[in-house]
Motif scaffolding. Structure first.
Motif, mmCIF file in Angstrom:
data_model
loop_
_atom_site.group_PDB
_atom_site.id
_atom_site.type_symbol
_atom_site.label_atom_id
_atom_site.label_comp_id
_atom_site.label_asym_id
_atom_site.label_seq_id
_atom_site.Cartn_x
_atom_site.Cartn_y
_atom_site.Cartn_z
ATOM 1 N N TYR A 126 0.806 -1.220 0.000
ATOM 2 C CA TYR A 126 0.000 0.000 0.000
ATOM 3 C C TYR A 126 0.843 1.275 0.000
ATOM 4 O O TYR A 126 0.303 2.360 0.104
ATOM 5 C CB TYR A 126 -0.952 -0.003 1.207
ATOM 6 C CG TYR A 126 -2.009 -1.079 1.121
ATOM 7 C CD1 TYR A 126 -3.157 -0.883 0.377
ATOM 8 C CD2 TYR A 126 -1.825 -2.301 1.753
ATOM 9 C CE1 TYR A 126 -4.125 -1.874 0.282
ATOM 10 C CE2 TYR A 126 -2.791 -3.310 1.665
ATOM 11 C CZ TYR A 126 -3.940 -3.075 0.926
ATOM 12 O OH TYR A 126 -4.886 -4.076 0.829
ATOM 13 N N PHE A 127 2.158 1.142 -0.132
ATOM 14 C CA PHE A 127 3.016 2.322 -0.178
ATOM 15 C C PHE A 127 3.157 2.798 -1.621
ATOM 16 O O PHE A 127 3.497 2.011 -2.514
ATOM 17 C CB PHE A 127 4.395 2.000 0.409
ATOM 18 C CG PHE A 127 4.378 1.796 1.896
ATOM 19 C CD1 PHE A 127 4.542 2.875 2.746
ATOM 20 C CD2 PHE A 127 4.186 0.542 2.452
ATOM 21 C CE1 PHE A 127 4.525 2.704 4.123
ATOM 22 C CE2 PHE A 127 4.164 0.352 3.829
ATOM 23 C CZ PHE A 127 4.332 1.445 4.664
ATOM 24 N N PRO A 128 2.906 4.079 -1.911
ATOM 25 C CA PRO A 128 3.002 4.596 -3.281
ATOM 26 C C PRO A 128 4.413 4.432 -3.851
ATOM 27 O O PRO A 128 5.407 4.583 -3.129
ATOM 28 C CB PRO A 128 2.647 6.082 -3.124
ATOM 29 C CG PRO A 128 1.899 6.168 -1.831
ATOM 30 C CD PRO A 128 2.468 5.101 -0.949
ATOM 31 N N SER A 129 4.496 4.142 -5.152
ATOM 32 C CA SER A 129 5.804 3.909 -5.773
ATOM 33 C C SER A 129 6.686 5.153 -5.730
ATOM 34 O O SER A 129 7.913 5.053 -5.608
ATOM 35 C CB SER A 129 5.615 3.454 -7.223
ATOM 36 O OG SER A 129 4.924 4.434 -7.971
ATOM 37 N N ALA A 130 6.087 6.354 -5.838
ATOM 38 C CA ALA A 130 6.881 7.582 -5.782
ATOM 39 C C ALA A 130 7.580 7.709 -4.437
ATOM 40 O O ALA A 130 8.726 8.189 -4.355
ATOM 41 C CB ALA A 130 5.985 8.801 -6.027
ATOM 42 N N VAL A 131 6.925 7.261 -3.375
ATOM 43 C CA VAL A 131 7.518 7.325 -2.036
ATOM 44 C C VAL A 131 8.655 6.313 -1.913
ATOM 45 O O VAL A 131 9.711 6.614 -1.342
ATOM 46 C CB VAL A 131 6.444 7.067 -0.961
ATOM 47 C CG1 VAL A 131 7.072 6.993 0.426
ATOM 48 C CG2 VAL A 131 5.387 8.164 -0.993
ATOM 49 N N ILE A 132 8.467 5.129 -2.470
ATOM 50 C CA ILE A 132 9.507 4.100 -2.415
ATOM 51 C C ILE A 132 10.747 4.564 -3.179
ATOM 52 O O ILE A 132 11.882 4.442 -2.694
ATOM 53 C CB ILE A 132 8.989 2.776 -2.994
ATOM 54 C CG1 ILE A 132 7.790 2.248 -2.186
ATOM 55 C CG2 ILE A 132 10.108 1.738 -3.019
ATOM 56 C CD1 ILE A 132 8.092 1.979 -0.747
ATOM 57 N N LEU A 133 10.537 5.112 -4.382
ATOM 58 C CA LEU A 133 11.672 5.604 -5.165
ATOM 59 C C LEU A 133 12.341 6.780 -4.464
ATOM 60 O O LEU A 133 13.566 6.929 -4.508
ATOM 61 C CB LEU A 133 11.200 6.014 -6.564
ATOM 62 C CG LEU A 133 10.728 4.860 -7.464
ATOM 63 C CD1 LEU A 133 10.113 5.400 -8.748
ATOM 64 C CD2 LEU A 133 11.889 3.933 -7.787
ATOM 65 N N GLY A 134 11.545 7.628 -3.815
ATOM 66 C CA GLY A 134 12.113 8.725 -3.044
ATOM 67 C C GLY A 134 12.944 8.228 -1.886
ATOM 68 O O GLY A 134 14.009 8.794 -1.566
ATOM 69 N N MET A 135 12.478 7.166 -1.233
ATOM 70 C CA MET A 135 13.232 6.574 -0.134
ATOM 71 C C MET A 135 14.587 6.061 -0.633
ATOM 72 O O MET A 135 15.625 6.278 0.004
ATOM 73 C CB MET A 135 12.441 5.434 0.497
ATOM 74 C CG MET A 135 13.136 4.773 1.678
ATOM 75 S SD MET A 135 12.295 3.274 2.250
ATOM 76 C CE MET A 135 12.737 2.125 0.949
ATOM 77 N N LEU A 136 14.588 5.401 -1.798
ATOM 78 C CA LEU A 136 15.836 4.895 -2.370
ATOM 79 C C LEU A 136 16.810 6.031 -2.668
ATOM 80 O O LEU A 136 17.996 5.956 -2.339
ATOM 81 C CB LEU A 136 15.533 4.120 -3.657
ATOM 82 C CG LEU A 136 15.013 2.692 -3.491
ATOM 83 C CD1 LEU A 136 14.542 2.156 -4.831
ATOM 84 C CD2 LEU A 136 16.084 1.798 -2.913
ATOM 85 N N ALA A 137 16.298 7.089 -3.299
ATOM 86 C CA ALA A 137 17.161 8.227 -3.632
ATOM 87 C C ALA A 137 17.683 8.896 -2.366
ATOM 88 O O ALA A 137 18.852 9.305 -2.304
ATOM 89 C CB ALA A 137 16.389 9.231 -4.486
ATOM 90 N N ALA A 138 16.826 9.004 -1.343
ATOM 91 C CA ALA A 138 17.246 9.616 -0.080
ATOM 92 C C ALA A 138 18.330 8.792 0.595
ATOM 93 O O ALA A 138 19.294 9.339 1.160
ATOM 94 C CB ALA A 138 16.048 9.779 0.851
ATOM 95 N N ILE A 139 18.181 7.476 0.539
ATOM 96 C CA ILE A 139 19.208 6.609 1.101
ATOM 97 C C ILE A 139 20.523 6.820 0.359
ATOM 98 O O ILE A 139 21.600 6.874 0.960
ATOM 99 C CB ILE A 139 18.771 5.129 1.022
ATOM 100 C CG1 ILE A 139 17.619 4.855 1.989
ATOM 101 C CG2 ILE A 139 19.948 4.211 1.322
ATOM 102 C CD1 ILE A 139 17.972 5.023 3.448
ATOM 103 N N GLY A 140 20.445 6.963 -0.974
ATOM 104 C CA GLY A 140 21.645 7.221 -1.759
ATOM 105 C C GLY A 140 22.322 8.520 -1.349
ATOM 106 O O GLY A 140 23.549 8.578 -1.175
ATOM 107 N N ILE A 141 21.539 9.579 -1.188
ATOM 108 C CA ILE A 141 22.087 10.876 -0.766
ATOM 109 C C ILE A 141 22.680 10.768 0.638
ATOM 110 O O ILE A 141 23.753 11.302 0.936
ATOM 111 C CB ILE A 141 20.991 11.952 -0.817
ATOM 112 C CG1 ILE A 141 20.574 12.203 -2.265
ATOM 113 C CG2 ILE A 141 21.469 13.252 -0.181
ATOM 114 C CD1 ILE A 141 19.353 13.080 -2.420
#
Length: 524
Positions: free
Chosen positions: A119-134
């Motif tokens: 139930y987590f939106p894909s935009a949020v998941i991709l944002g989480m990945l990018a944030a982890i990268g940063i």
């Protein structure tokens, strides 16, 4: 159980071993300093961090069906673990809470609670990945330049801005800096060189780091003790067994133990499900991990870790991402990384302690860049603001707060756009002229909730002058909220009082709308 039967049970693949073996080395090199750093930040013995990584590889990966996920100690739990150890008064009591947390996760998997991650939106998941990268990039900068390593290990937790605090007060070590930048060059260009690229680039990086650190000894670029990996050295089997700590089961009725256990179980499960969702998205084969089975595997892993003296474990995004980026194909990679951690602890602790942290920082910087690649930002912007803004909000929130808080903020922003889109797409309005008569047709959507009440009401009461006939078509709707029906009935009375011909088609209070619509169609 014979070797063939064990391989069949675990579904191991010799075909994929040529991909999984080198990727397991990458994951091992990334996991080694993280396991140690997280243990140190949690106020636990360093051995506990390594033990948790070993269990994450050998126990969790063998039970999980996730092809790329890597489990181990999570920095997102460090604050909770540190506070729990202090609150419970003894590490042995805390271990009991970890065992109970594992049992809770096991139960959650059995009752199929793993679907919550869908139930987590894909935009949020991709944002989480990018944030982890940063966050990875920010937090490895101190180690890359040989500065203070404070905060360098909190990679899975977010809060990357803290990585810059106080680092300018320490001097740059040029030996560590040279090692890091040469390592980055190898990581970028080595895979492009035919013939030698079969040797994993991270392995070359480690060998280079060890060699340069030795060359720099006695010069102005010499690395000090804090610039190297530090794992406990075990010289005998007896010393190895003495490293294990067992839970204090006499505290089983302590309510504080149960509170800590449920806290760890819930947060660890959420972090695992978020990581699994994210890793499935970057899997080149787009495989889907059974989340209920993953919770069962995590539960067994935490039970084992708590019983032997380890820390709580979760599926961790940094190590999992490194596994995917290194070309891992199956869970063999995660299992092998656990084996390498065990071998490193028992056989070559002295050699492992020769590895400079700056070359490991280069591996993580390279991984971070891949997760936060600028092309991802361009791709999300092209999808529209309804995707880009939740994506960007998640990144900012994770970097400035922590993983769970950041994802929560991202979900709230995403829900705003979901609700707005739902409100805008509740109906379709058409205005036509038939025989000189201006006619309006409003066709309702398949689902019309109370959120659509205001837009429908505003649209009906703002119709242009001169409309002589109105038809509101609900034949294609499976559900119309009662509040919306009230608005339509009230508007019907208002229109009739003005002499406007109005028709409500298939607008009914009855619960089973599909049956009503089918009956109307039969009558027609």
């Amino acid at each position: 159980m014979s070797g063939t039967r064990l391989s069949a049970f675990l579904k191991l693949s010799k075909r994929d071993l040529k991909y999984d073996f080198p990727s397991s080395i990458v994951v091992f090199l990334v996991a080694l300093p993280l396991c140690l750093g997280i243990a140190m930040a949690s106020g636990a013995p360093l051995f506990a961090g390594l033990l948790t990584g070993i269990i994450g590889g050998l126990v969790v990966a063998s039970m999980s069906k996730s092809p790329l996920s890597v489990s181990g100690p999570a920095a997102g739990l460090t604050v909770i673990v540190l506070g729990a150890i202090e609150q419970l008064g003894a590490y042995e009591t805390f271990l009991l809470a970890v065992v109970i947390a594992g049992i809770v996760q096991l139960i959650l998997g059995i009752i199929k609670a793993g679907m919550i991650g869908n139930y987590f939106p894909s935009a949020v998941i991709l944002g989480m990945l990018a944030a982890i990268g940063i966050t990875i990039i920010l937090k490895q900068i101190p180690l890359a330049f040989g500065l203070s390593e404070e905060h360098a290990f909190e990679l899975d937790a977010g809060g990357g801005i803290a990585a810059f605090q106080d680092t300018v007060l320490s001097g740059v070590n040029w030996g560590a800096t040279i090692i890091c930048f040469l390592s980055l060059a190898i990581l970028i260009y080595w895979p492009k060189i035919k013939g030698v690229n079969k040797v994993p680039a991270p392995l070359v990086v480690v060998l280079l780091g060890v060699g340069l650190a030795s060359i720099f000894q006695g010069s102005g670029m010499q690395l000090n003790q804090n610039h190297f990996v530090m794992i406990p050295i075990v010289s005998s089997f007896q010393e190895f067994t003495q490293l294990f700590i067992f839970p204090d089961f006499t505290q089983i009725l302590n309510k504080d133990v149960w509170i800590v256990a449920f806290t760890i179980a819930i947060i660890a499960s959420l972090e695992t499900l978020l990581s699994i969702e994210a890793i499935d998205k970057i899997d080149p084969f787009k495989r889907v991990t059974p989340t209920n089975r993953e919770l069962v595997a995590q539960g067994v892993g935490n039970m084992t870790s708590g019983f032997l003296g380890g820390l709580p474990l979760t599926s961790v995004i940094v190590r999992s991402s490194a596994n995917a980026q290194a070309g891992g194909r199956t869970r063999q990679s995660a299992m092998l990384h656990g084996l390498w951690l065990l071998v490193a602890l028992l056989a070559i602790p002295t050699l492992i302690n020769l590895i400079p942290l700056s070359c490991l920082a280069a591996i993580l910087l390279h991984t971070g860049y891949k997760l936060a690649n600028p092309s991802l930002f361009k791709k999300m912007l092209r999808k529209g603001l309804d995707q880009f803004i939740p994506f960007a909000a998640t990144i900012v929130a994770v970097v400035f707060t922590d993983l769970l808080m950041g994802v929560g903020i991202g979900i709230v922003v995403a829900l705003f756009y979901i609700i707005r889109a739902n409100m805008q797409n509740a109906f379709k309005m058409e205005i036509s002229n038939e025989n000189g008569e201006k006619k309006v047709t409003m066709t309702l959507a398949e689902e019309v909730s109370f959120l659509n009440k205001v837009p429908i009401q505003q649209k009906l009461y703002s119709l242009p002058k001169g409309v002589q006939a109105i038809r509101i078509d609900g034949r294609f709707s499976k559900f119309i909220d009662k509040d919306v029906i009230e608005v339509l009935k009230d508007f019907q009375m208002n229109a009739m009082s003005k002499g406007i011909d109005i028709e409500l088609d298939a607008i009914t209070y009855k619960k089973n709308r599909e049956v009503v619509v089918q009956q109307e169609q039969v009558e027609v």
